[in-house]
Design a protein around this motif. Structure first.
Motif, PDB file in Angstrom:
ATOM      1  N   ARG A 487      -9.928  -1.515 -10.579  1.00 57.48           N
ATOM      2  CA  ARG A 487      -8.810  -1.601  -9.570  1.00 57.48           C
ATOM      3  C   ARG A 487      -8.677  -0.222  -9.006  1.00 57.48           C
ATOM      4  NH1 ARG A 487      -5.218  -4.023 -12.316  1.00 57.48           N
ATOM      5  NH2 ARG A 487      -3.710  -2.072 -12.319  1.00 57.48           N
ATOM      6  N   VAL A 488      -8.576   0.920  -9.924  1.00 58.69           N
ATOM      7  CA  VAL A 488      -8.270   2.093  -9.488  1.00 58.69           C
ATOM      8  C   VAL A 488      -9.451   2.642  -8.871  1.00 58.69           C
ATOM      9  CG1 VAL A 488      -7.797   4.448 -10.242  1.00 58.69           C
ATOM     10  CG2 VAL A 488      -6.466   2.605 -11.262  1.00 58.69           C
ATOM     11  N   TYR A 489     -10.504   2.200  -9.097  1.00 65.04           N
ATOM     12  CA  TYR A 489     -11.979   2.808  -8.746  1.00 65.04           C
ATOM     13  C   TYR A 489     -11.909   2.363  -7.270  1.00 65.04           C
ATOM     14  CZ  TYR A 489     -16.978   3.663  -8.087  1.00 65.04           C
ATOM     15  OH  TYR A 489     -18.223   4.095  -7.850  1.00 65.04           O
ATOM     16  N   GLY A 490     -11.631   1.082  -6.937  1.00 66.99           N
ATOM     17  CA  GLY A 490     -11.557   0.472  -5.810  1.00 66.99           C
ATOM     18  C   GLY A 490     -10.572   1.299  -4.615  1.00 66.99           C
ATOM     19  N   TRP A 491      -9.526   1.637  -5.264  1.00 67.84           N
ATOM     20  CA  TRP A 491      -8.665   2.331  -4.478  1.00 67.84           C
ATOM     21  C   TRP A 491      -9.164   3.696  -4.029  1.00 67.84           C
ATOM     22  CZ3 TRP A 491      -5.164  -0.035  -1.824  1.00 67.84           C
ATOM     23  CH2 TRP A 491      -4.613  -1.135  -2.299  1.00 67.84           C
ATOM     24  N   ALA A 492      -9.722   4.402  -5.180  1.00 69.45           N
ATOM     25  CA  ALA A 492     -10.388   5.718  -4.750  1.00 69.45           C
ATOM     26  C   ALA A 492     -11.448   5.634  -3.827  1.00 69.45           C
ATOM     27  CB  ALA A 492     -10.922   6.511  -6.109  1.00 69.45           C
ATOM     28  N   LEU A 493     -12.343   4.558  -3.790  1.00 61.82           N
ATOM     29  CA  LEU A 493     -13.388   4.184  -2.795  1.00 61.82           C
ATOM     30  C   LEU A 493     -12.619   3.915  -1.282  1.00 61.82           C
ATOM     31  CD1 LEU A 493     -15.555   1.776  -4.866  1.00 61.82           C
ATOM     32  CD2 LEU A 493     -16.284   4.144  -4.033  1.00 61.82           C
ATOM     33  N   MET A 498     -15.155   4.159   1.968  1.00 65.14           N
ATOM     34  CA  MET A 498     -16.368   3.365   1.194  1.00 65.14           C
ATOM     35  C   MET A 498     -15.779   1.997   1.148  1.00 65.14           C
ATOM     36  SD  MET A 498     -17.616   6.653  -1.318  1.00 65.14           S
ATOM     37  CE  MET A 498     -19.118   5.666  -1.919  1.00 65.14           C
ATOM     38  N   PRO A 499     -15.718   1.280   1.862  1.00 63.16           N
ATOM     39  CA  PRO A 499     -14.889  -0.046   1.976  1.00 63.16           C
ATOM     40  C   PRO A 499     -15.905  -1.202   1.307  1.00 63.16           C
ATOM     41  CG  PRO A 499     -15.679   0.414   4.158  1.00 63.16           C
ATOM     42  CD  PRO A 499     -15.844   1.634   3.644  1.00 63.16           C
ATOM     43  N   GLU A 500     -17.123  -1.167   1.631  1.00 60.27           N
ATOM     44  CA  GLU A 500     -18.156  -2.184   0.904  1.00 60.27           C
ATOM     45  C   GLU A 500     -17.898  -1.904  -0.698  1.00 60.27           C
ATOM     46  OE1 GLU A 500     -19.754  -4.541   1.969  1.00 60.27           O
ATOM     47  OE2 GLU A 500     -18.878  -4.265   4.322  1.00 60.27           O
ATOM     48  N   GLU A 501     -18.064  -0.590  -1.031  1.00 56.23           N
ATOM     49  CA  GLU A 501     -18.087  -0.569  -2.446  1.00 56.23           C
ATOM     50  C   GLU A 501     -16.523  -0.695  -3.187  1.00 56.23           C
ATOM     51  OE1 GLU A 501     -19.322   1.672  -0.138  1.00 56.23           O
ATOM     52  OE2 GLU A 501     -21.238   2.237  -0.752  1.00 56.23           O
ATOM     53  N   ALA A 502     -15.616  -0.363  -2.250  1.00 54.05           N
ATOM     54  CA  ALA A 502     -14.323  -0.972  -2.667  1.00 54.05           C
ATOM     55  C   ALA A 502     -14.065  -2.271  -2.804  1.00 54.05           C
ATOM     56  CB  ALA A 502     -13.251  -0.164  -1.757  1.00 54.05           C
ATOM     57  N   ARG A 503     -14.620  -3.104  -1.920  1.00 51.39           N
ATOM     58  CA  ARG A 503     -14.341  -4.512  -2.083  1.00 51.39           C
ATOM     59  C   ARG A 503     -15.251  -5.133  -3.494  1.00 51.39           C
ATOM     60  NH1 ARG A 503     -14.837  -5.126   3.468  1.00 51.39           N
ATOM     61  NH2 ARG A 503     -17.296  -5.044   3.536  1.00 51.39           N
ATOM     62  N   ARG A 504     -16.345  -4.421  -3.686  1.00 48.03           N
ATOM     63  CA  ARG A 504     -16.885  -4.861  -4.663  1.00 48.03           C
ATOM     64  C   ARG A 504     -16.374  -4.566  -6.042  1.00 48.03           C
ATOM     65  NH1 ARG A 504     -21.556  -3.510  -3.265  1.00 48.03           N
ATOM     66  NH2 ARG A 504     -21.736  -1.260  -3.927  1.00 48.03           N
ATOM     67  N   ALA A 505     -15.640  -3.417  -6.113  1.00 52.16           N
ATOM     68  CA  ALA A 505     -14.799  -3.047  -7.347  1.00 52.16           C
ATOM     69  C   ALA A 505     -13.462  -4.109  -7.373  1.00 52.16           C
ATOM     70  CB  ALA A 505     -14.343  -1.572  -7.242  1.00 52.16           C
ATOM     71  N   PHE A 506     -12.874  -4.256  -6.288  1.00 45.36           N
ATOM     72  CA  PHE A 506     -11.818  -5.095  -6.224  1.00 45.36           C
ATOM     73  C   PHE A 506     -12.338  -6.702  -6.968  1.00 45.36           C
ATOM     74  CE2 PHE A 506     -10.037  -2.063  -3.094  1.00 45.36           C
ATOM     75  CZ  PHE A 506      -8.890  -1.745  -4.027  1.00 45.36           C
TER      76      PHE A 506
END
Length: 664
Positions: A487-493, A498-506
């Motif tokens: 989750r935190v990695y998603g926010w950092a992305l 980096m929205p695509e990578e963030a979606r994957r993390a979420f």
């Protein structure tokens, strides 16, 4: 001590001259400043931090004035004893590390050497608790002091026990005895130190001294703890000499844990609360819902990655284990029982504390009252998790996982001061265990909060956005199966565009902990920011179904989801149901009002917020060098149209915060 220290902080604090004469200092708070600075990184702290810590009930201007007076008192006292170690600038106060010395620092030097004479000198040096008598000078300082004393206690015990691992034939156990005596000076009821002495005397063939030491242990524990020694301690009196010489306290350094009730904080071991799962009468046919409920509960507990789970099947009431107390587990040992009641057709879920024998709760689950099995399971999981982690938030618990529980509570407090406390704990956790992944997730979370929610407040960390992604990535590398890390990695992305990578993390975070509604709400907001509005809404609906009650902060999350869907009226309604005004919440409110054609109301909102501006942010615009950068960073939305609309509100808030426009 006089030659080694200019500041005596063990026992009642004193500022000492070169010949050991104490200086007169008018107020305890002046000396408390030195005590605090001596324990923080770099021996350096912002003036605002000291003012908040020591005059927490005063308004900022009054607190800053009191701080200036205390610093003048310190300077006068320093001149009288010939020291110059406290240096104050317009923004910070620090100790000169090259010239500052204290009895506590000297104590750790002695414990590092660990010889017989060193332990003897350390025993003389220990005059009492760190900053004794300073517990009542301010509530905030008292909280910090309690945590710091436990940290010092843990450091002292760890440092001393490094040298109590084997009997030296050359000195007849003198070093071991001196080390244990030192530990008993710090805490007369410290059972592991008594145990070391008993084993030593047994090993040396001094049975009478061993029995006298056991009696001393009994007496001190009854007086100070209203408790009795463990059976393990009593059993030492019956050990033979050969066994005693090979006792586990006397193995090679690094092979043992000296205290049965203290957890290892080494890089290789992070223990967790234990839960044993016991199922009775669930093997009968036709009990699919009961079995499904149990599996969802166990799966939900497992997804937190906060428990050591043990599962054993029992087929019938007669085979269920009898209650057994488990002692000496700092993190807690529990029993989670599942039983199907034939008469009512309901599932009984009982949660027991094996340390005390207490039944924490006994739920009779009637699935007809729940909207499916998942909400019922989530309710049980939340109760178990809350009970097991709440007790670990006491600063007296110093294991890595207990400290993480303390950090987590501070992070939810959402204030700069709580973030500072959390960062202090996280730094200590990282020093003692570099492999605990949630340390880095916590640090990344604080970096984001400080820059976005408290842009004008002095930082509790020197890290910046350039290091944010690296910190978050470190948590993922260490443990990609931890939901908070993803989750935190998603926010950092998101903040790194980096929205695509963030979606994957979420998505990963949502899958890893689908029974935790708080996790799902954070995931839902992240998905909305990264552009997947429909999935964000579905995830938020699932989270709201699982909440026993909805914390108000999550309505702010929901407001951002509505904003992403361009439902600005809905966003206004949700933000008004949220908690008090945070900078991020204020920006969402103003942006939603502007986008729904209510600009005048947005400006009036800023005017109403004027009275909170300085008291919340506690700083001046000069502390944040690039307001335009803050405006870009606070806008998480990745969809271009939504981002442009949100910027309309962010622009007004930027002018309000950094220029004071619209203030009344």
């Amino acid at each position: 001590m006089a030659n080694a220290s200019c500041f005596a902080c063990l026992g009642r604090p004193l500022l000492l001259s070169e010949n050991g004469e104490p200086a007169a200092v008018k107020t305890r708070k002046a000396l408390a400043i030195m005590g605090y600075l001596s324990r923080v990184g770099g021996m350096n702290a912002p003036r605002e931090t000291l003012a908040d810590l020591l005059w927490s009930n005063a308004e900022r201007p009054k607190a800053m004035q009191s701080l200036r007076q205390a610093l003048r008192q310190l300077k006068t006292a320093e001149q009288s004893v010939g020291h110059d170690v406290v240096h104050a600038s317009s923004n910070h106060v620090k100790l000169d590390q090259a010239t500052f010395s204290s009895d506590l620092a000297h104590l750790f030097t002695l414990l590092e050497r660990g010889g017989t004479k060193d332990f003897g000198e350390a025993e003389e040096l220990w005059r009492g608790e760190f900053l004794a008598g300073f517990e009542d000078i301010d509530p905030e300082f008292s909280d910090w002091l309690q945590v710091e004393r436990e940290r010092i206690r843990s450091e002292v015990v760890t440092a001393a026990f490094r040298h109590l691992t084997q009997v030296a034939n050359s000195d007849g156990g003198e070093q071991i005895e001196a080390g244990a005596r030192f530990l008993l000076k710090t805490d007369p009821a410290f059972e592991p130190a008594h145990r070391v002495l008993i084993r030593l005397y047994v090993a040396l063939g001094q049975g009478e001294r061993a029995r006298e030491q056991f009696k001393a242990c009994e007496r001190e524990m009854r007086i100070h703890l209203d408790a009795e020694p463990d059976e393990e301690t009593r059993a030492l009196l019956t050990e033979d000499v050969e066994e005693a010489w090979h006792m586990k306290e006397f193995k090679r350094p690094g092979e043992v844990q000296p205290m049965a009730t203290t957890l290892s904080n080494s890089d290789s071991v992070v223990r967790l609360p234990e839960i044993s799962v016991v199922s009775a009468s669930l093997s009968k046919s036709g009990l699919n819902d009961a079995i499904y409920l149990r599996e969802e509960i166990v799966s939900g507990l497992s997804s937190f990655r906060s428990f050591d789970l043990y599962q054993t099947e029992y087929f019938g009431e007669e085979n269920a284990p009898s209650p057994t107390l488990v002692e000496g587990h700092e993190l807690g040992s529990y029993l989670l029982r599942f039983r199907y009641d034939d008469r009512s057709g309901k599932v009984v879920v009982q949660f027991e504390d094996r340390g005390s024998g207490q039944i924490v709760f006994n739920d009779i689950v009637d699935l007809s009252f729940w909207n499916g099995i998942l909400p019922a399971a989530s309710h049980i999981v939340s109760r178990v998790h809350s009970h097991a982690t709440e007790r670990l938030r006491n600063p007296a618990n110093t294991s890595i996982f207990a400290r993480w529980c303390q950090v987590e509570a501070l992070l939810w407090d959402f204030t700069p001061h709580s973030d500072e406390k959390a960062m202090h704990l996280l730094n200590d956790m990282q020093k003692s265990n570099k492999q605990f992944s949630r340390t880095y997730a916590g640090k990344a979370s604080i970096i984001m909060k400080q820059a976005l929610h408290f842009p004008l407040h002095d930082r509790a960390t020197t890290e910046n956005f350039g290091e944010l992604l690296n910190t978050a990535e470190q948590a993922i590398v260490l443990d990609p199966w931890q939901a908070v890390n993803q989750r935190v990695y998603g926010w950092a992305l998101i903040l790194s565009n980096m929205p695509e990578e963030a979606r994957r993390a979420f998505y990963n975070a949502g899958r890893l902990s689908s029974a935790d509604p708080a996790n799902l709400m954070s995931v839902a907001e992240g998905l909305a920011f990264s552009g997947d509005v429909e999935e964000a809404r579905l995830t938020a609906e699932k989270a709201f179904d699982l909440f026993a009650f909805v914390p108000r902060v999550f309505y702010e999350y929901l407001a951002n989801i509505y904003f992403a869907a361009e439902d600005y009226e809905g966003a206004v309604q949700q933000i008004e149901r949220g908690t008090g005004v945070s900078v991020k919440g204020l920006t969402t409110r103003v942006a939603a009002l502007v986008c729904s054609g209510r600009r005048e109301e947005a400006i009036k909102t800023l005017e109403r917020y004027s009275e909170h501006r300085l008291s919340l942010l506690k700083s001046s615009p000069g502390d944040f060098q690039d307001p335009e950068d803050w405006r870009r960073r606070v806008n998480f939305f990745q969809n271009e149209r939504v981002r442009a609309n949100y910027d309309k509100g962010a622009e007004l808030v930027q002018r309000f915060i950094f220029k004071g426009e619209y203030s009344v």
